[in-house]
Design a protein around this motif. Structure first.
Motif, PDB file in Angstrom:
ATOM      1  N   LEU A 138       0.820  -1.195   0.000  1.00 12.79           N
ATOM      2  CA  LEU A 138       0.000   0.000   0.000  1.00 12.79           C
ATOM      3  C   LEU A 138       0.864   1.259   0.000  1.00 12.79           C
ATOM      4  CD1 LEU A 138      -2.287  -1.120   2.985  1.00 12.79           C
ATOM      5  CD2 LEU A 138      -2.661  -1.619   0.550  1.00 12.79           C
ATOM      6  N   ILE A 139       0.433   2.277  -0.746  1.00 15.66           N
ATOM      7  CA  ILE A 139       1.091   3.576  -0.690  1.00 15.66           C
ATOM      8  C   ILE A 139       0.033   4.654  -0.914  1.00 15.66           C
ATOM      9  CG2 ILE A 139       1.725   3.599  -3.143  1.00 15.66           C
ATOM     10  CD1 ILE A 139       4.308   5.075  -2.320  1.00 15.66           C
ATOM     11  N   SER A 140       0.113   5.736  -0.151  1.00 14.51           N
ATOM     12  CA  SER A 140      -0.838   6.840  -0.253  1.00 14.51           C
ATOM     13  C   SER A 140      -0.098   8.125  -0.610  1.00 14.51           C
ATOM     14  CB  SER A 140      -1.590   7.032   1.068  1.00 14.51           C
ATOM     15  OG  SER A 140      -2.374   5.896   1.375  1.00 14.51           O
ATOM     16  N   VAL A 141      -0.740   8.933  -1.459  1.00 16.61           N
ATOM     17  CA  VAL A 141      -0.182  10.215  -1.880  1.00 16.61           C
ATOM     18  C   VAL A 141      -0.851  11.318  -1.054  1.00 16.61           C
ATOM     19  CG1 VAL A 141       0.219  11.787  -3.806  1.00 16.61           C
ATOM     20  CG2 VAL A 141       0.119   9.306  -4.207  1.00 16.61           C
ATOM     21  N   PRO A 142      -0.088  12.134  -0.322  1.00 14.27           N
ATOM     22  CA  PRO A 142      -0.688  13.204   0.483  1.00 14.27           C
ATOM     23  C   PRO A 142      -1.393  14.243  -0.378  1.00 14.27           C
ATOM     24  CG  PRO A 142       1.597  12.811   1.117  1.00 14.27           C
ATOM     25  CD  PRO A 142       1.373  12.073  -0.158  1.00 14.27           C
ATOM     26  N   GLN A 143      -2.275  14.999   0.253  1.00 15.41           N
ATOM     27  CA  GLN A 143      -3.081  15.988  -0.464  1.00 15.41           C
ATOM     28  C   GLN A 143      -2.275  17.270  -0.690  1.00 15.41           C
ATOM     29  OE1 GLN A 143      -6.566  16.323   1.993  1.00 15.41           O
ATOM     30  NE2 GLN A 143      -7.379  14.350   1.355  1.00 15.41           N
ATOM     31  N   VAL A 144      -1.912  17.491  -1.940  1.00 16.45           N
ATOM     32  CA  VAL A 144      -1.180  18.692  -2.342  1.00 16.45           C
ATOM     33  C   VAL A 144      -1.877  19.260  -3.574  1.00 16.45           C
ATOM     34  CG1 VAL A 144       0.997  19.620  -3.181  1.00 16.45           C
ATOM     35  CG2 VAL A 144       1.009  17.816  -1.444  1.00 16.45           C
ATOM     36  N   GLY A 145      -2.451  20.460  -3.436  1.00 16.28           N
ATOM     37  CA  GLY A 145      -3.134  21.094  -4.552  1.00 16.28           C
ATOM     38  C   GLY A 145      -2.350  22.296  -5.053  1.00 16.28           C
ATOM     39  N   VAL A 146      -1.769  22.164  -6.241  1.00 17.15           N
ATOM     40  CA  VAL A 146      -0.899  23.208  -6.788  1.00 17.15           C
ATOM     41  C   VAL A 146      -1.087  23.302  -8.297  1.00 17.15           C
ATOM     42  CG1 VAL A 146       0.886  23.087  -4.992  1.00 17.15           C
ATOM     43  CG2 VAL A 146       0.989  21.544  -6.954  1.00 17.15           C
ATOM     44  N   SER A 152       7.547  14.494  -7.057  1.00 16.12           N
ATOM     45  CA  SER A 152       7.471  13.420  -6.064  1.00 16.12           C
ATOM     46  C   SER A 152       6.478  13.803  -4.978  1.00 16.12           C
ATOM     47  CB  SER A 152       8.855  13.140  -5.471  1.00 16.12           C
ATOM     48  OG  SER A 152       8.829  11.957  -4.680  1.00 16.12           O
ATOM     49  N   PHE A 153       6.435  13.015  -3.919  1.00  8.81           N
ATOM     50  CA  PHE A 153       5.507  13.243  -2.814  1.00  8.81           C
ATOM     51  C   PHE A 153       6.073  12.585  -1.564  1.00  8.81           C
ATOM     52  CE2 PHE A 153       4.364   9.356  -5.020  1.00  8.81           C
ATOM     53  CZ  PHE A 153       4.104   8.451  -4.004  1.00  8.81           C
ATOM     54  N   ASP A 154       5.471  12.885  -0.439  1.00 10.49           N
ATOM     55  CA  ASP A 154       5.914  12.348   0.842  1.00 10.49           C
ATOM     56  C   ASP A 154       5.117  11.086   1.149  1.00 10.49           C
ATOM     57  OD1 ASP A 154       6.928  11.881   3.336  1.00 10.49           O
ATOM     58  OD2 ASP A 154       5.873  13.525   4.318  1.00 10.49           O
ATOM     59  N   GLY A 155       5.651   9.960   0.756  1.00  8.57           N
ATOM     60  CA  GLY A 155       4.955   8.691   0.971  1.00  8.57           C
ATOM     61  C   GLY A 155       5.891   7.529   0.739  1.00  8.57           C
ATOM     62  N   ARG A 156       5.490   6.354   1.223  1.00  4.12           N
ATOM     63  CA  ARG A 156       6.313   5.156   1.023  1.00  4.12           C
ATOM     64  C   ARG A 156       5.437   3.910   1.014  1.00  4.12           C
ATOM     65  NH1 ARG A 156       7.727   2.392   5.848  1.00  4.12           N
ATOM     66  NH2 ARG A 156       6.917   3.382   7.745  1.00  4.12           N
ATOM     67  N   TRP A 157       5.913   2.899   0.324  1.00  6.74           N
ATOM     68  CA  TRP A 157       5.216   1.624   0.261  1.00  6.74           C
ATOM     69  C   TRP A 157       5.311   0.893   1.603  1.00  6.74           C
ATOM     70  CZ3 TRP A 157       2.291  -0.149  -3.731  1.00  6.74           C
ATOM     71  CH2 TRP A 157       2.443   0.460  -4.977  1.00  6.74           C
ATOM     72  N   GLN A 158       4.220   0.236   1.961  1.00  3.93           N
ATOM     73  CA  GLN A 158       4.188  -0.578   3.174  1.00  3.93           C
ATOM     74  C   GLN A 158       3.439  -1.870   2.898  1.00  3.93           C
ATOM     75  OE1 GLN A 158       2.293   2.531   5.700  1.00  3.93           O
ATOM     76  NE2 GLN A 158       4.017   2.206   7.074  1.00  3.93           N
ATOM     77  N   ALA A 159       3.880  -2.942   3.534  1.00  9.71           N
ATOM     78  CA  ALA A 159       3.134  -4.192   3.468  1.00  9.71           C
ATOM     79  C   ALA A 159       1.832  -4.045   4.239  1.00  9.71           C
ATOM     80  CB  ALA A 159       3.963  -5.339   4.041  1.00  9.71           C
ATOM     81  N   GLY A 262      -6.949  24.194  -2.995  1.00  7.23           N
ATOM     82  CA  GLY A 262      -7.901  23.148  -2.676  1.00  7.23           C
ATOM     83  C   GLY A 262      -8.121  22.149  -3.787  1.00  7.23           C
ATOM     84  N   GLN A 263      -9.149  21.317  -3.593  1.00  5.07           N
ATOM     85  CA  GLN A 263      -9.392  20.160  -4.450  1.00  5.07           C
ATOM     86  C   GLN A 263     -10.416  20.411  -5.551  1.00  5.07           C
ATOM     87  OE1 GLN A 263     -10.707  20.851  -1.570  1.00  5.07           O
ATOM     88  NE2 GLN A 263     -12.047  19.247  -0.748  1.00  5.07           N
ATOM     89  N   LEU A 269      -5.140  18.925  -8.643  1.00  9.17           N
ATOM     90  CA  LEU A 269      -4.850  17.546  -8.246  1.00  9.17           C
ATOM     91  C   LEU A 269      -4.078  16.806  -9.333  1.00  9.17           C
ATOM     92  CD1 LEU A 269      -8.039  16.465  -6.304  1.00  9.17           C
ATOM     93  CD2 LEU A 269      -6.213  18.039  -5.711  1.00  9.17           C
ATOM     94  N   TYR A 270      -4.282  17.195 -10.567  1.00  6.16           N
ATOM     95  CA  TYR A 270      -3.432  16.652 -11.628  1.00  6.16           C
ATOM     96  C   TYR A 270      -1.966  16.917 -11.306  1.00  6.16           C
ATOM     97  CZ  TYR A 270      -0.728  16.566 -15.900  1.00  6.16           C
ATOM     98  OH  TYR A 270       0.276  16.327 -16.807  1.00  6.16           O
ATOM     99  N   ASN A 271      -1.664  18.148 -10.920  1.00  8.76           N
ATOM    100  CA  ASN A 271      -0.277  18.526 -10.639  1.00  8.76           C
ATOM    101  C   ASN A 271       0.233  17.967  -9.316  1.00  8.76           C
ATOM    102  OD1 ASN A 271       0.478  20.282 -12.908  1.00  8.76           O
ATOM    103  ND2 ASN A 271      -1.175  21.595 -12.162  1.00  8.76           N
ATOM    104  N   GLY A 272      -0.627  17.983  -8.291  1.00 10.09           N
ATOM    105  CA  GLY A 272      -0.150  17.682  -6.951  1.00 10.09           C
ATOM    106  C   GLY A 272      -0.135  16.223  -6.564  1.00 10.09           C
TER     107      GLY A 272
END
Length: 508
Positions: A138-146, A152-159, A262-263, A269-272
């Motif tokens: 699993l990996i999640s992308v944080p909410q960044v609207g730009v 890249s983004f602040d996230g990592r894969w986890q079992a 915002g979203q 959201l395309y960019n972020g």
């Protein structure tokens, strides 16, 4: 020691080669899953002109970075397996990602009903307790609207474990778990959903600006962008809050949200949250969104397929599968036929299947909750999406598509409706009576209809109040009372036989 000009340049060039620091998007990392049976795209950055070597299992690919320092390589397709190491070498720098699996990769995207976590779903305690799946990652992308593309983004894969699953997308997890249990291969799930997001936020700005269908939408945003002052709004809020604390009169003022970050803002959201993963080799996308666009449902007829094709064009992979969840039933039930923006949004979603290949719709018209826009039953939502994938992507002979309207014929005061994708035949849920149909004459005044299933794929509809029927609708409401399904339990797709102007036709 004095260096000549030539020697200095040679030394500088050598130093530049040695200092080629390698960067990749965070979608590459330890414990990731790479897509099986497709060429694997790997990209990143190092010093401009650097020689780059990428190794995975027994495969190697070589290239050079371009003037911006970016490199792109394609590794040959591999079967499911692992764990492996993915190593990238550039100059004297080297990056190795370990515990890499090869399997099935899906993006889980949309708004809050996709982002709704396992911990917020039905039987959250039981679901998390049993979530010991080391080969689901699993990996999640944080909410960044730009407005600027993010590398890249602040996230990592986890079992997947009882702890890591709790905050992950419920629909995404239940979908991926069904694939993993059926296929017995590793599954990687990328969650970049953002609650409340509008479809236009997931599309590159120049694409929207080039399409006349979105002129009014873009003009409203251009006005907001030119006039909105977030610092001024914050200052006003702080002043109002101070007054409220002194007087305690009325509700507490709300902290202003910045629409520019915002979203809803086009391309944010395309960019972020999308751009950093674009190009990662995937099998497909599962999508749950539409609530925020329901007030502009006719526009969604163009916007939604545009968005899907846009993603495919940007990915430069293939026409990967794109399966979505049709809006659930929500809000108050009504005894009499009425117009509905949510019904029109569902219609726009269904229309998209005829516009694009490799698309599919999971109908959940009976899984919603009248008083909660976030129904808790995400298990069945994930299973219905998984049926599409298992049937269309992996070759399983199972029911996957809800019954859909095909044609109508009128004989006196009766309308015979014919349906496709009925499985073992049409059936009803809960009671034998067929519920959910309305009928109208040319006056466009709909009334409740009597309906009977007359064959495996036919329903006859009539009303003693309509002597010359012109149109029939089924489940046409925000929260319709309806009960037709296939014998396999897949609910009939809401539909109308008419194309009379809807309540959102002029909303831009």
């Amino acid at each position: 020691m004095r260096l000549t000009g030539l020697a200095f340049l040679l030394l500088a060039a050598f130093a530049s080669q040695c200092s080629a620091e390698i960067r990749t998007s965070a979608v590459f990392g330890d414990s990731m899953v790479l897509q099986r049976n497709k060429p694997i795209h790997v990209w990143g950055w190092a010093d401009a002109g650097s020689s780059v070597e990428v190794k995975l299992a027994d495969a190697t690919a070589n290239t050079k970075t371009d003037e911006s320092g970016r490199f792109d390589v394609e590794l040959p397709k591999l079967p499911a397996g692992g764990p492996f190491e993915l190593t990238i070498n550039a100059g004297d720098d080297s990056v190795t990602y370990s515990d890499v699996l090869i399997g099935e990769v899906w993006v889980c995207s949309g708004q809050s009903n996709m982002g709704w976590s396992v911990q917020q779903s039905n039987d959250a305690d039981l679901e998390s307790l049993s979530a010991n799946y080391p080969n689901i990652r699993l990996i999640s992308v944080p909410q960044v609207g730009v407005q600027e593309p993010q590398q890249s983004f602040d996230g990592r894969w986890q079992a997947c474990t009882p702890e890591t699953v709790k905050q992950f997308s419920g629909v995404g997890y239940f979908f991926g778990r069904q694939l993993h249990q059926t296929l017995d291969v590793p599954v990687g799930l990328i969650d970049n959903a953002w609650g409340g997001s509008s479809a236009e936020a997931w599309v590159k700005r120049d694409l929207l600006e080039a399409n006349d269908n979105f002129d009014e939408l873009m003009a409203r945003w251009e006005h907001t962008e030119a006039t909105y002052d977030h610092d001024a709004e914050v200052k006003k809020f702080q002043e109002n809050l101070a007054k409220w604390r002194d007087q305690k009169n009325g509700p507490r003022p709300n902290n202003p949200r910045n629409p520019l970050t915002g979203q809803h803002r086009p391309a944010n959201l395309y960019n972020g949250v999308l751009y950093p993963i674009i190009g990662y080799t995937i099998e497909g996308v599962v999508w749950y969104q539409g609530e925020s666009n329901a007030g502009r449902a006719y526009q969604y007829r163009e916007l939604f397929p545009l968005m899907i094709q846009h993603w495919r064009d940007e990915w430069k992979q293939d026409d990967f599968s794109f399966y979505w969840v049709q809006l659930a039933d929500f809000m108050a039930e009504r005894d009499e036929p009425t117009n509905s923006a949510w019904a029109e949004l569902r219609e726009a979603q269904t229309m998209t299947m005829d516009k694009l290949e490799n698309t599919g719709e999971a109908v959940i018209i009976e899984l919603g909750e009248a008083s909660d826009i976030h129904p808790k039953n995400k298990q069945d939502v994930g299973k219905r999406l998984a049926r599409w994938a298992l049937a269309k992507n992996y070759g399983y002979d199972i029911p996957y598509r809800s019954p859909t309207y095909e044609s109508m014929s009128v004989d006196g005061d009766q309308v015979t409706l014919k349906f496709d994708h009925v499985g073992g035949g049409l059936d009803t849920f809960d009671v034998r009576d067929v519920i959910g149909f309305t009928i109208a004459g040319e006056d466009k005044s709909f009334v409740q209809a009597e309906a009977k299933i007359t064959g495996k794929d036919t329903v006859v509809v009539s009303s003693d109040k309509v002597s010359a029927p012109a149109a029939v609708r089924y489940a046409w409401a925000d929260n319709p009372i309806c009960n037709v399904q296939s014998q396999e339990g897949l609910p009939m797709t809401p539909f109308r036989t008419d194309d009379w102007k809807g309540v959102t036709a002029d909303a831009k």
